[in-house]
Design a protein around this motif. Structure first.
Motif, short mmCIF file in Angstrom:
data_model
loop_
_atom_site.label_atom_id
_atom_site.label_comp_id
_atom_site.label_asym_id
_atom_site.label_seq_id
_atom_site.Cartn_x
_atom_site.Cartn_y
_atom_site.Cartn_z
N VAL A 115 51.40 67.02 40.90
CA VAL A 115 52.49 66.18 40.41
C VAL A 115 53.33 67.02 39.43
O VAL A 115 52.87 67.30 38.32
CB VAL A 115 51.98 64.92 39.71
CG1 VAL A 115 53.13 64.12 39.11
CG2 VAL A 115 51.19 64.04 40.68
N PRO A 116 54.53 67.43 39.81
CA PRO A 116 55.38 68.20 38.90
C PRO A 116 55.77 67.36 37.68
O PRO A 116 56.05 66.16 37.81
CB PRO A 116 56.62 68.52 39.74
CG PRO A 116 56.21 68.31 41.16
CD PRO A 116 55.16 67.24 41.13
N ILE A 117 55.77 67.97 36.50
CA ILE A 117 56.15 67.22 35.29
C ILE A 117 57.19 67.98 34.46
O ILE A 117 57.33 67.72 33.26
CB ILE A 117 54.93 66.87 34.42
CG1 ILE A 117 54.10 68.11 34.07
CG2 ILE A 117 54.08 65.82 35.08
CD1 ILE A 117 53.11 67.85 32.97
N ALA A 144 47.67 58.30 43.76
CA ALA A 144 47.87 56.85 43.88
C ALA A 144 48.83 56.29 42.84
O ALA A 144 49.13 55.09 42.86
CB ALA A 144 46.53 56.13 43.75
N ILE A 145 49.34 57.13 41.93
CA ILE A 145 50.18 56.60 40.86
C ILE A 145 51.66 56.85 41.13
O ILE A 145 52.03 57.69 41.96
CB ILE A 145 49.79 57.21 39.49
CG1 ILE A 145 50.11 58.72 39.46
CG2 ILE A 145 48.34 56.95 39.18
CD1 ILE A 145 50.06 59.30 38.07
N THR A 146 52.49 56.11 40.41
CA THR A 146 53.94 56.32 40.49
C THR A 146 54.30 57.64 39.81
O THR A 146 53.81 57.91 38.70
CB THR A 146 54.69 55.17 39.79
OG1 THR A 146 54.30 53.94 40.41
CG2 THR A 146 56.19 55.35 39.87
N PRO A 147 55.11 58.47 40.43
CA PRO A 147 55.49 59.74 39.79
C PRO A 147 56.10 59.51 38.42
O PRO A 147 56.82 58.52 38.21
CB PRO A 147 56.51 60.34 40.76
CG PRO A 147 56.17 59.74 42.09
CD PRO A 147 55.69 58.35 41.77
N PRO A 148 55.82 60.38 37.47
CA PRO A 148 56.34 60.19 36.11
C PRO A 148 57.86 60.27 36.05
O PRO A 148 58.48 60.99 36.83
CB PRO A 148 55.70 61.33 35.32
CG PRO A 148 55.35 62.36 36.34
CD PRO A 148 55.01 61.60 37.58
N GLN A 149 58.43 59.53 35.11
CA GLN A 149 59.87 59.51 34.93
C GLN A 149 60.23 60.23 33.62
O GLN A 149 59.58 60.03 32.60
CB GLN A 149 60.39 58.06 34.87
CG GLN A 149 60.10 57.26 36.12
CD GLN A 149 60.79 57.84 37.34
OE1 GLN A 149 62.00 58.07 37.33
NE2 GLN A 149 60.03 58.09 38.39
N PHE A 150 61.28 61.03 33.68
CA PHE A 150 61.75 61.76 32.51
C PHE A 150 63.22 61.44 32.25
O PHE A 150 63.99 61.24 33.19
CB PHE A 150 61.59 63.27 32.70
CG PHE A 150 60.17 63.74 32.64
CD1 PHE A 150 59.64 64.22 31.45
CD2 PHE A 150 59.35 63.70 33.76
CE1 PHE A 150 58.33 64.66 31.38
CE2 PHE A 150 58.03 64.11 33.69
CZ PHE A 150 57.51 64.59 32.50
N SER A 151 63.60 61.43 30.99
CA SER A 151 65.00 61.26 30.65
C SER A 151 65.80 62.44 31.20
O SER A 151 65.35 63.59 31.12
CB SER A 151 65.17 61.19 29.13
OG SER A 151 66.54 61.31 28.79
N PRO A 152 67.00 62.18 31.74
CA PRO A 152 67.84 63.30 32.16
C PRO A 152 68.39 64.09 30.99
O PRO A 152 68.86 65.22 31.16
CB PRO A 152 68.95 62.62 32.95
CG PRO A 152 69.03 61.23 32.37
CD PRO A 152 67.62 60.88 31.99
N ASP A 153 68.34 63.50 29.79
CA ASP A 153 68.86 64.19 28.61
C ASP A 153 67.96 65.36 28.23
O ASP A 153 66.74 65.20 28.15
CB ASP A 153 68.95 63.23 27.42
CG ASP A 153 70.06 62.21 27.58
OD1 ASP A 153 70.90 62.38 28.48
OD2 ASP A 153 70.07 61.24 26.80
N PRO A 154 68.53 66.52 27.95
CA PRO A 154 67.73 67.65 27.51
C PRO A 154 67.14 67.39 26.13
O PRO A 154 67.66 66.61 25.32
CB PRO A 154 68.74 68.81 27.46
CG PRO A 154 69.92 68.36 28.25
CD PRO A 154 69.95 66.87 28.12
#
Length: 429
Positions: free
Chosen positions: A204-206, A317-327
């Motif tokens: 899972v890329p983070i 089995a999990i939802t891929p993590p979400q990251f803010s688009p803001d740097p």
């Protein structure tokens, strides 16, 4: 659930800050923690080299997840001891942590799995290393094989520098870490860091980041553990990320599993983006420091859910993590003398003011004096971190927070993110 976080640096403060935000977190403990972490966790005294004592603590406090922050306990096999006692652990086994614990181990794995990396020679004596230097010529990279707190790498631009570095390593400059030395081909390109969670099969890329290793502005002076970072590293394009996963991360995970040492935790790949594509410089077996700080500033998902899924072999089995688009961007405030002998004990004031505008100050090397005053207690002391709509905006917010802190014995680089900001400005103009 109750959680135990192992570690005391800026990376661990960033993890504690994000773990404390999860609705799944009951009581958060940190061993040993620091004055910043104490705002989110109960700091406890534990000898992490005494595995039985750590297991007993986890049993007594009904710990549901152990998060091991630094590399040394991983290389020492703490995760193995905890798993043997049936605790969920985020972090690789002793065998898997060799990816960071031995640079020679990783280079040999790259050779077996056809992973793109610099040419190299493993050496166990001064004579062997000197001969390898003649083979590569200058510039050349010299690495202490073992753990050296991020300082055991010398990029020598001349043969005299290279010979001196090799001699220093075999003379004990990095202790036991330099008992074996890896001599590597010098790679041309821009560096970037890529992070992925894996439970030994699912990847899972983070995210990505770009660190600034040299102590001085303009990438001058000796290497350090890192003087600042920003995320994402846009130089690592989606196409290059896909190539990194296919040619570097996935073969590593498969080879480790095939060879009986499956890797579970975060894989931090230090990359050189060459004309031939991404090449692996090194692996770290834990979140980077200070890269973790910018990743946690951007993470919008529940960190406990992510780490627990990794520990329980159910990442797929999990939802891929979400990251803010803001740097996000972080600046390390270090003690005078770093990366040599740091000047400890300097007074630090103004952190609440620095954080009033939305920045976050992660403690990396601080201590509270008996007088209740916060003081410097390490080389890298504070990690001042902020987000913005652009890297430029994140930089401005971060340095505004830095300037709100009064700490006469601390210094920082003033050019963190400069290359990416120049690209942003050129693109916008």
């Amino acid at each position: 659930m109750n959680i135990l976080l192992i570690g005391s640096g800026g990376r661990e403060h960033a993890l504690a800050w994000k773990l404390a935000q999860s609705p799944r977190t009951g009581k958060l403990y940190a061993a040993p923690g620091n004055p910043g972490i104490a705002r989110q966790a109960e700091c406890v005294t534990l000898d992490v080299t005494d595995h039985a004592a750590v297991v007993a603590f986890c049993e007594g406090r009904q710990i549901g997840l152990v998060v091991i922050g630094p590399e040394a306990p991983l290389v020492d096999g703490l995760a193995d001891s905890l798993r043997a006692a049936a605790f969920a652990v985020f972090g690789p086994s002793r065998l898997a942590a060799q990816l960071e614990g031995s640079k020679g181990f990783t280079k040999d794995l790259c050779a077996r799995a056809d992973i793109p990396t610099a040419g190299y020679v493993r050496t166990k004596s001064l004579d062997e290393a000197m001969a390898a230097l003649e083979q590569f010529g200058a510039p050349v990279v010299i690495k202490a094989d073992g753990l050296a707190a991020g300082k055991g790498v010398v990029v020598a631009m001349t043969m005299d520098e290279a010979r001196a570095a090799v001699a220093d390593m075999f003379d004990g400059a990095f202790g036991g870490a330099g008992a074996e030395v890896v001599v590597e081909e010098f790679l041309e390109g821009e560096e970037a860091s890529f992070f992925a969670l894996t439970d030994g099969s699912t990847i899972v890329p983070i995210g990505s980041a770009q660190d600034h290793k040299r102590v001085g502005d303009g990438d001058t002076g000796p290497n350090t553990g890192g003087m600042g970072a920003y995320s994402p590293a846009r130089v690592l394009t989606p196409e290059l990320e896909a190539e990194t996963i296919a040619r570097i991360i996935a073969p590593t995970v498969k080879t480790m599993a095939d060879e009986g040492m499956p890797y579970s935790g975060v894989l931090y790949a230090g990359l050189m983006l060459t004309a031939q594509g991404p090449k692996l410089i090194e692996y770290n077996a834990r979140f980077g420091d200070p890269e973790c700080q910018v990743l946690m500033m951007r993470l919008e998902s529940d960190l406990v859910e992510l780490l627990l899924a990794c520990a329980e072999n159910r990442l797929g089995a999990i939802t891929p993590p979400q990251f803010s688009p803001d740097p996000a961007l972080t600046v390390v405030m270090a003690a005078a003398g770093y990366p040599g002998t740091p000047d400890k004990g300097g007074r630090i004031d103004g952190i609440p003011t620095a954080e009033a505008g939305g920045a976050k100050v992660f403690h990396a090397g601080t201590a509270l004096g008996t007088d209740g005053v916060l003081r410097a207690n390490g080389g890298r002391v504070l990690n001042v971190t902020a987000r913005g709509a652009t890297v430029l905006a994140a930089r401005d917010a971060t340095y505004a927070a830095v300037d709100a802190i009064t700490a006469p014995t601390l210094f920082c680089r003033r050019d963190i993110g400069a290359k990416e900001i120049a690209r942003e400005v050129a693109k916008a103009g």
